[in-house]
Design a protein around this motif. Structure first.
Motif, PDB file in Angstrom:
ATOM      1  N   GLY A  80      29.324  57.126  24.810  1.00  0.00           N
ATOM      2  CA  GLY A  80      27.907  57.285  24.507  1.00  0.00           C
ATOM      3  C   GLY A  80      27.284  58.422  25.297  1.00  0.00           C
ATOM      4  O   GLY A  80      26.500  59.218  24.759  1.00  0.00           O
ATOM      5  N   ALA A  81      27.631  58.508  26.588  1.00  0.00           N
ATOM      6  CA  ALA A  81      27.135  59.618  27.406  1.00  0.00           C
ATOM      7  C   ALA A  81      27.680  60.950  26.912  1.00  0.00           C
ATOM      8  O   ALA A  81      26.977  61.967  26.904  1.00  0.00           O
ATOM      9  N   PHE A  82      28.942  60.943  26.475  1.00  0.00           N
ATOM     10  CA  PHE A  82      29.559  62.157  25.932  1.00  0.00           C
ATOM     11  C   PHE A  82      28.794  62.650  24.707  1.00  0.00           C
ATOM     12  O   PHE A  82      28.512  63.848  24.570  1.00  0.00           O
ATOM     13  N   VAL A  83      28.428  61.731  23.823  1.00  0.00           N
ATOM     14  CA  VAL A  83      27.674  62.101  22.617  1.00  0.00           C
ATOM     15  C   VAL A  83      26.306  62.658  23.005  1.00  0.00           C
ATOM     16  O   VAL A  83      25.849  63.668  22.431  1.00  0.00           O
ATOM     17  N   ALA A 229      30.346  63.605  15.494  1.00  0.00           N
ATOM     18  CA  ALA A 229      30.411  62.227  14.993  1.00  0.00           C
ATOM     19  C   ALA A 229      31.755  61.563  15.267  1.00  0.00           C
ATOM     20  O   ALA A 229      31.892  60.340  15.092  1.00  0.00           O
ATOM     21  N   ILE A 230      32.753  62.318  15.701  1.00  0.00           N
ATOM     22  CA  ILE A 230      34.102  61.754  15.904  1.00  0.00           C
ATOM     23  C   ILE A 230      34.147  60.642  16.957  1.00  0.00           C
ATOM     24  O   ILE A 230      34.840  59.633  16.759  1.00  0.00           O
ATOM     25  N   PRO A 231      33.432  60.768  18.097  1.00  0.00           N
ATOM     26  CA  PRO A 231      33.504  59.691  19.100  1.00  0.00           C
ATOM     27  C   PRO A 231      33.148  58.310  18.579  1.00  0.00           C
ATOM     28  O   PRO A 231      33.568  57.297  19.165  1.00  0.00           O
ATOM     29  N   PHE A 232      32.393  58.227  17.487  1.00  0.00           N
ATOM     30  CA  PHE A 232      31.996  56.914  16.978  1.00  0.00           C
ATOM     31  C   PHE A 232      33.180  56.158  16.362  1.00  0.00           C
ATOM     32  O   PHE A 232      33.096  54.940  16.177  1.00  0.00           O
ATOM     33  N   LEU A 233      34.257  56.869  16.055  1.00  0.00           N
ATOM     34  CA  LEU A 233      35.476  56.188  15.621  1.00  0.00           C
ATOM     35  C   LEU A 233      36.053  55.343  16.743  1.00  0.00           C
ATOM     36  O   LEU A 233      36.781  54.376  16.499  1.00  0.00           O
ATOM     37  N   VAL A 234      35.729  55.696  17.985  1.00  0.00           N
ATOM     38  CA  VAL A 234      36.147  54.916  19.152  1.00  0.00           C
ATOM     39  C   VAL A 234      35.098  53.869  19.505  1.00  0.00           C
ATOM     40  O   VAL A 234      35.409  52.705  19.772  1.00  0.00           O
ATOM     41  N   ILE A 235      33.829  54.278  19.489  1.00  0.00           N
ATOM     42  CA  ILE A 235      32.759  53.407  19.979  1.00  0.00           C
ATOM     43  C   ILE A 235      32.569  52.171  19.105  1.00  0.00           C
ATOM     44  O   ILE A 235      32.497  51.036  19.622  1.00  0.00           O
ATOM     45  N   ILE A 236      32.464  52.359  17.810  1.00  0.00           N
ATOM     46  CA  ILE A 236      32.107  51.249  16.911  1.00  0.00           C
ATOM     47  C   ILE A 236      33.083  50.079  17.006  1.00  0.00           C
ATOM     48  O   ILE A 236      32.653  48.922  17.168  1.00  0.00           O
ATOM     49  N   PRO A 237      34.407  50.295  16.927  1.00  0.00           N
ATOM     50  CA  PRO A 237      35.316  49.136  17.035  1.00  0.00           C
ATOM     51  C   PRO A 237      35.234  48.436  18.390  1.00  0.00           C
ATOM     52  O   PRO A 237      35.326  47.205  18.461  1.00  0.00           O
ATOM     53  N   LEU A 238      35.022  49.208  19.468  1.00  0.00           N
ATOM     54  CA  LEU A 238      35.012  48.610  20.802  1.00  0.00           C
ATOM     55  C   LEU A 238      33.772  47.761  21.068  1.00  0.00           C
ATOM     56  O   LEU A 238      33.801  46.869  21.920  1.00  0.00           O
ATOM     57  N   LEU A 239      32.695  48.020  20.341  1.00  0.00           N
ATOM     58  CA  LEU A 239      31.475  47.242  20.556  1.00  0.00           C
ATOM     59  C   LEU A 239      31.671  45.758  20.252  1.00  0.00           C
ATOM     60  O   LEU A 239      30.916  44.913  20.749  1.00  0.00           O
ATOM     61  N   PHE A 240      32.672  45.441  19.446  1.00  0.00           N
ATOM     62  CA  PHE A 240      32.941  44.032  19.134  1.00  0.00           C
ATOM     63  C   PHE A 240      33.578  43.289  20.315  1.00  0.00           C
ATOM     64  O   PHE A 240      33.619  42.054  20.318  1.00  0.00           O
TER      65      PHE A 240
END
Length: 494
Positions: A80-83, A229-240
């Motif tokens: 998130g900070a990276f984005v 937008a690529i980092p969200f491929l990592v962020i979204i699954p991990l939020l679960f």
């Protein structure tokens, strides 16, 4: 006999090295801290017996926090900070490409650049209430919706309003995440690693900004937005899979979940009974002190005046010291000094990342206060130099001011006013950023020397403020820090 003699000589040499190392450490410590500070630190129990005695606890702390939930939480906050960093660094290297492709005027692009700050102010207005109302994790979901929508709006923009809408959404997301990221990390991290972990997470903002500075010189502006937008491929699954903050759970009355979350964060074999009880007891103490007043304006009670002053000043001073001007208009600065913009962007990126790495390594060793003081000194001493000024400024900013003000601000407020305090601090920083960003080009036209002398004066005042008023928070639990600031009985105890 020869083996025994050699062994004794070896032990003697090792002892000599240890004594010499201890002497050097003591020497450098003494030249940096005056006797009054030493006495205060001794009274507060902040002086460690020896380097060797602190090493096991540090290694143990690292081992304890290396659980899967903690690593996943750290990864999400770092991404998130990276984005956020990518967003901040997007506009500077893409200016000429966007203006050419969409046939924008200078006024059109100025709106695109400045509307980010408008979004940050809007995000700052709702950040505290939102995170208190729906929790830290649910707020992360909301932030990611803003970020993803913003990137795609910019990437597929055909008209100016789509560009501005994407930038506005980005600003709202940054305004919320600037508060949420440090708060969440400080609430889930053990006291002995809180500074380093929070600073390391925020270091990724510098990495993102530096990376986009460099990539923007070789990648088109639409492609750069897609890469964002690529980092969200990592962020979204991990939020679960990441846990809620135990301190927020205690605040909303979900006491039974506090110990379970702490066990998942510290490891199943860790003894979390004292930490859990401290959180629950202090939360209950805060509730008993509310006296029926739990609204936003409770923050402005006299007992919170000192902590509010420190938080607002630490967040606003870097902006009033010219950070937005340096960040948003580095192209103008390099042009005035006759330096290639591409060379300047890449060099600045490397220097800023090196400063951020060094700051992360030192924040729990030297402490927050020491790094802030050293950072403000270097900014003040070099702010009127042209290219060297920019490089040293970004290095010193990465060393301390990029992360430590928010680390301190996330440590000093109790849970009942943390949301309101976060909103006020965030607003102070956002409005200060907007003022500098808006006026920077006009100030340069008036007098470049006068502009940087003004920033140097603000930075000098910040140095005095930190030296006189900002306490050290390293090594204390959040409850101890907050009690120190707000409990008059404890503050008066010798």
């Amino acid at each position: 006999d020869d083996q025994i003699r050699l062994r004794e000589e070896e032990l003697s040499n090792m002892s000599t090295v240890n004594y010499f190392s201890t002497f050097l450490g003591l020497f450098f410590f003494l030249i940096r801290v005056d006797p009054v500070q030493l006495n205060e630190m001794e009274e507060e129990g902040l002086l460690l017996a020896s380097p060797s005695s602190s090493s096991p606890s540090l290694l143990s702390g690292i081992s304890n926090v290396s659980t899967r939930p903690f690593v996943l939480a750290f990864t999400v906050c770092s991404c998130g900070a990276f984005v956020s960093g990518c967003i901040s660094g997007y506009s500077a290297p893409t200016q000429s490409g966007i203006m050419k492709d969409l046939n924008l005027s200078v006024a059109d692009y100025s709106l695109f650049g400045s509307i980010l700050t408008v979004g940050i102010i809007l995000g700052a207005l709702i950040c505290g209430k939102l995170t208190d109302l729906v929790g830290r994790i649910n707020t992360m979901w909301i932030i990611n919706v803003f970020f993803i929508s913003g990137w795609f709006s910019i990437a597929f923009a055909k008209v100016i309003w789509m560009l501005d809408m994407g930038r506005l959404l980005h600003g709202i997301g940054i305004g919320i995440s600037a508060y949420l990221g440090p708060i969440y990390m400080t609430e889930i991290t053990p006291r002995n690693l809180r500074g380093a972990v929070s600073s390391c997470s925020q270091l990724f903002a510098i990495v993102g900004s530096s990376l986009f500075y460099a990539l923007g010189t070789v990648v088109g502006w639409r492609d750069l937005a897609i890469l964002g937008a690529i980092p969200f491929l990592v962020i979204i699954p991990l939020l679960f899979f990441i846990p809620e903050s135990p301190r927020w759970l205690a605040k909303v009355g979900r006491e039974k979940e506090v110990k379970a979350v702490l066990l998942s964060l510290r490891g199943a074999e860790s003894d979390i009974s004292y930490e859990a009880q401290e959180i629950l007891d202090y939360t209950e103490h805060v509730k008993q002190q509310e006296d029926g007043d739990s609204g936003f304006f409770k923050l402005f009670q006299r007992k919170y005046a000192f902590s509010l002053t420190i938080g607002v000043a630490l967040i606003a001073l870097p902006e009033l010291g010219g950070h937005s001007g340096y960040s948003y208009y580095t192209d103008s600065i390099f042009t005035r000094t006759g330096v290639s913009s591409d060379f300047g962007f890449i060099t600045t990126s490397l220097v800023q990342m090196l400063g951020g790495v060094l700051g992360t390594m030192l924040v729990d060793v030297s402490g927050r206060r020491s790094l802030l003081l050293e950072n403000r000194w270097w900014e003040r001493g070099t702010s009127i130099l042209a290219l060297i000024s920019v490089l040293v400024y970004f290095a010193s900013y990465g060393l301390a001011m990029s992360s430590i003000p928010w680390i301190v601000a996330s440590e000093i407020y109790p849970v009942d006013v943390k949301g309101a305090a976060g909103t006020v601090c965030n607003l102070a920083g956002s409005i200060s950023s907007w003022l500098v960003a808006y006026s920077f080009n006009f100030l340069l036209q008036w007098s470049s020397t006068g502009t940087f002398l003004m920033f140097a004066t603000v930075t000098g005042l910040g140095f005095v403020f930190i030296a006189k008023l900002v306490p050290e928070t390293k090594g204390k639990s959040l409850e101890e820090i907050q009690s120190l600031f707000t409990d008059p009985l404890k503050n008066s105890t010798p």
